[in-house]
Design a protein around this motif. Structure first.
Motif, mmCIF file in Angstrom:
data_model
loop_
_atom_site.group_PDB
_atom_site.id
_atom_site.type_symbol
_atom_site.label_atom_id
_atom_site.label_comp_id
_atom_site.label_asym_id
_atom_site.label_seq_id
_atom_site.Cartn_x
_atom_site.Cartn_y
_atom_site.Cartn_z
ATOM 1 N N LEU A 4 -72.711 -55.018 52.409
ATOM 2 C CA LEU A 4 -72.451 -54.630 51.031
ATOM 3 C C LEU A 4 -73.517 -53.664 50.516
ATOM 4 C CD1 LEU A 4 -70.680 -55.136 48.524
ATOM 5 C CD2 LEU A 4 -72.183 -57.059 47.963
ATOM 6 N N SER A 32 -75.180 -58.604 53.317
ATOM 7 C CA SER A 32 -73.750 -58.775 53.586
ATOM 8 C C SER A 32 -73.044 -59.398 52.389
ATOM 9 C CB SER A 32 -73.548 -59.667 54.817
ATOM 10 O OG SER A 32 -74.155 -59.106 55.957
ATOM 11 N N ALA A 33 -71.745 -59.218 52.335
ATOM 12 C CA ALA A 33 -70.945 -59.798 51.259
ATOM 13 C C ALA A 33 -71.036 -61.322 51.316
ATOM 14 C CB ALA A 33 -69.493 -59.355 51.402
ATOM 15 N N GLU A 74 -71.465 -49.096 48.016
ATOM 16 C CA GLU A 74 -70.136 -48.487 47.837
ATOM 17 C C GLU A 74 -70.147 -47.010 48.215
ATOM 18 O OE1 GLU A 74 -68.816 -49.332 43.875
ATOM 19 O OE2 GLU A 74 -68.237 -51.388 44.387
ATOM 20 N N SER A 176 -71.263 -57.746 41.879
ATOM 21 C CA SER A 176 -71.130 -58.031 43.309
ATOM 22 C C SER A 176 -72.428 -58.556 43.899
ATOM 23 C CB SER A 176 -70.707 -56.761 44.062
ATOM 24 O OG SER A 176 -69.493 -56.257 43.583
ATOM 25 N N SER A 209 -73.095 -61.760 46.269
ATOM 26 C CA SER A 209 -74.231 -61.804 47.172
ATOM 27 C C SER A 209 -75.481 -62.011 46.317
ATOM 28 C CB SER A 209 -74.356 -60.498 47.965
ATOM 29 O OG SER A 209 -73.225 -60.303 48.784
#
Length: 327
Positions: A4, A32-33, A74, A176, A209
């Motif tokens: 991520l 990571s997610a 992203e 996120s 996360s």
């Protein structure tokens, strides 16, 4: 798990009266997610500066982020973003709980107004809807009588309540990634446990996360999936939490664990790491830990690289260099 967040060669310096401070020096890691990443080390090792860099909160000047640094989220390098493009991420997609909620909150605004302000800064909603969502958030983080507390000021709440308010603000836009910088500092043990349990529940609920910055290795053992150990502005070890606690590789990591009280070893003396973290204006040549290390040898006067080891771990120490070459 997909990556991520990707941090590559993050280097942050500060101009001071005593010279150039290299607070963070070539730090790289992935998140990571859904992962919880623990970031540990003594005060002055660069943990908070690393965290602030993720949201581009380093004031320039006196701070400077090196041009080769990258923080990718992203498919964007956050360090390249400006204005509205940066605001779309900061606070909305990546949020942060700061160390001291009492000094982070505005003393002349009610806590409800501060939560609602965050919501309206990122979403096109009415004042009434922002107020309703703010009250719901206060209830969700365990604050009693949320309708009344919405109208309270920071000085009217306890430390534990203020930390819950900070969590509510950070989660107001369902980010996120949540960066929690010492979220249990200055709280008593019971409240610490409540805050950590709350963070775990909210992480699952919001599918976040979490980057957890702390001095408390017990907190890391309980909550983190993976641990990064920082010393003198560098990553000195990275591994799964179980590996860090069962088989620490770097002498600094070993020293941190040996300095913890152990209830399973009553009567065992607690070992202390000799010396202190050196000033960032004058990092030691070679391995930066060598002046405090019991394993010092001549090779330590040259700087080691962060080498990959088996079991998806890495360490910055000459003791493991040959092992890395064999693998």
């Amino acid at each position: 798990m997909s990556e991520l967040l990707e941090v590559r060669n993050l280097t942050v310096t500060f101009e001071t009266d005593r010279g150039l401070v290299r607070a963070v020096d070539g730090v790289s890691f992935d998140l990571s997610a859904g992962e919880t990443l623990g970031l540990v080390g003594e005060s002055g090792c660069g943990k908070t500066v690393t965290a602030l860099s993720l949201l581009k909160l380093i004031q320039e000047p006196p701070g400077h982020v090196a041009p080769q640094s990258e923080i990718r989220f992203e498919d964007l390098n956050i360090l390249d973003l400006r204005g509205e493009n940066l605001r779309k991420i900061r606070g909305a997609k990546i949020a942060m709980i700061f160390q001291d909620p009492a000094s982070s909150l505005n003393p002349v605004m009610t806590i409800g107004a501060q939560i609602a302000e965050t919501i309206r800064a990122h979403e096109s909603v009415s004042k009434a809807e922002a107020r309703s969502r703010s009250i719901d958030l206060l209830a969700r983080v365990g604050i009693p009588d949320p309708d009344d507390r919405f109208k309270s000021y920071a000085h009217q709440l306890s430390g534990g309540m203020l930390q819950r308010v900070m969590i509510a603000i950070a989660l107001s836009c369902k980010p996120s990634i949540l960066v929690a910088d010492e979220p249990t500092t200055a709280l008593d043990v019971t409240v610490q446990a409540q805050i950590l349990e709350l963070l775990g529940e909210l992480q699952q609920e919001f599918d976040m996360s979490l980057i957890l910055i702390t001095h408390d290795l017990g907190v890391v053992a309980e909550t983190a999936d993976r641990v990064i150990v920082m010393y003198a502005g560098q990553v000195v070890e990275e591994a799964a939490t179980t590996e860090i606690f069962s088989d620490p590789a770097h002498p600094y990591t070993q020293g941190l664990l040996d300095s913890m009280p152990r209830i399973d070893r009553p009567g065992t003396a607690i070992s202390a790491i000799p010396g202190v973290v050196p000033p960032a204006t004058n990092w030691p040549a070679g391995c930066r830990f060598h002046p405090r290390c019991s394993h010092f040898w001549n090779q330590c006067l040259e700087e080691p690289s962060l080498d990959a080891l088996p079991a998806n771990r890495s360490v910055r120490c000459w003791l493991y260099h040959d092992l890395q070459e064999d693998n």
